[in-house]
Design an enzyme around this catalytic site. Sequence first.
Site, PDB file in Angstrom:
ATOM      1  N   ARG A  77       0.803  -1.118  -0.005  1.00 53.10           N
ATOM      2  CA  ARG A  77      -0.023  -0.053  -0.013  1.00 53.10           C
ATOM      3  C   ARG A  77       0.714   1.231   0.051  1.00 53.10           C
ATOM      4  NH1 ARG A  77      -5.604  -1.426   3.444  1.00 53.10           N
ATOM      5  NH2 ARG A  77      -6.543  -2.570   1.864  1.00 53.10           N
ATOM      6  N   SER A  78       0.472   2.327   0.932  1.00 45.14           N
ATOM      7  CA  SER A  78       1.257   3.557   0.748  1.00 45.14           C
ATOM      8  C   SER A  78       2.908   3.576   1.266  1.00 45.14           C
ATOM      9  CB  SER A  78       0.462   4.561   1.636  1.00 45.14           C
ATOM     10  OG  SER A  78      -0.630   5.083   0.753  1.00 45.14           O
ATOM     11  N   ALA A  79       3.192   2.169   1.610  1.00 42.34           N
ATOM     12  CA  ALA A  79       4.644   2.395   1.833  1.00 42.34           C
ATOM     13  C   ALA A  79       5.404   2.487   0.443  1.00 42.34           C
ATOM     14  CB  ALA A  79       5.145   1.083   2.359  1.00 42.34           C
ATOM     15  N   THR A  80       4.695   2.224  -0.615  1.00 48.54           N
ATOM     16  CA  THR A  80       5.161   2.377  -1.900  1.00 48.54           C
ATOM     17  C   THR A  80       5.684   3.759  -1.908  1.00 48.54           C
ATOM     18  OG1 THR A  80       3.355   0.891  -2.666  1.00 48.54           O
ATOM     19  CG2 THR A  80       4.525   2.056  -4.250  1.00 48.54           C
ATOM     20  N   LYS A  81       5.023   4.683  -1.425  1.00 46.88           N
ATOM     21  CA  LYS A  81       5.303   6.458  -1.588  1.00 46.88           C
ATOM     22  C   LYS A  81       6.783   6.607  -1.275  1.00 46.88           C
ATOM     23  CE  LYS A  81       0.726   8.067  -0.953  1.00 46.88           C
ATOM     24  NZ  LYS A  81      -0.096   7.200  -0.844  1.00 46.88           N
TER      25      LYS A  81
END
Length: 407
Positions: free
Chosen positions: A87-91
């Site tokens: 999820r937003s750890a991709t950012k």
Amino acid sequence: MDVQGTVAPGWEPVADAFRRNFEQRGERGAAVAVHHDGTKVVDLWAGTRDADTPAPDAAGTASAPGGTAPGPAAAAPWAEDTAQVVRSATKGIAATVPLLLHQRGLLDLDAPVAAYWPEFKTAGKERVTVRQLLAHRAGLPALDRPLSLAEAADPEAAGAALAAQAPAWEPGTDHGYHAHTFGLLLSALVQRVTGRTLGRWTAEEIAAPLGLDLWIGLPAGQAHRVGRIAPVEAPEEAGALRLRAKRSVTEAYANPDSLTRRAFAVIDPAPDENDPAYRAAELPASAGIATARSLSRFYAATLAPLPDGGPRLFAPATLTLARTEESAGPDRVLLVGTRFGPGFMLHGPACPLLGPTSFGHPGRGGSLAFADPGSGTAFAYVTNGMRKTVTADPRAQALVKAVKSLL
């Protein structure tokens, strides 16, 4: 719980905390990794690969989550090479790309976005800088017309929608979490600067040199390694601040007209994150897939050259830039105080990391990865059990506290 992997002498408290997550916090399947001064000191995994597959009990039979019904007698275990949607750890991965382009002299963070992307120069966005875009200050957390998954995965289609969108506030004057549009904006910008998609650039310039199992856009040949994610419930143990944050975000999300709801509904209908089409899409805000081991190694490489010869990603000036505060205070989307550098979330009450020098990014529902230059530490936790948390999951925080106690 049979925990697999290795722990260097002295780092056993992290293994203890990891095991307690399964015993006390409803963990289904997860992995955690830590690098210290470039050396891997924790590399653990346990549980089932798929959160929606029942885990066997001590007698070898299986029950569904919550004990509602019996299930099959076997569940695929989380293996050494199991990867998950983070999820937003991709950012945090995505944010590295413009910083490396800046480091190489290909991108000026203080230049207008329109200098690289002329179509962006509309609807009051003429002076939006790359730095403001990275720091969630562009005023573009939501779109007037949500995108389909196919549109969001197409940098040209998503870029056209963002270029036409008027900001929700005067750019540069405030910040609000760009839950989905952060990745779409970076996709369009990076493609115009490099001629490559952000996912391809990441694969060729970051993952390949470091030997990482880390993808923004999952190759078909790796699909068999990725577990299924699913919601899980666990005893509530958040502190007062986290409970207030959860309540305020939940209330705002329930209002279809709120900026919070619209920011998280940029892709509509909400995609199935277990769908192969979603996992193959290059969505740099939410659809990254990685092992904990590779995420930790990735962040370790931002700090220094790795002892095994792995290249250093950030020069000293870029490392300082990565942890420099660009936004702080009440967040227009998350409705709590947040801190951001140029792309990375920084240590603070809403997202506790190891300390004031830490930078990285959580993933909604649990995952977390970051670097801490002050202690020379890199950390990554990935899970298939998605809880109703946005920035400070109790399972991840228990592991962070264990690491902190050893430094």
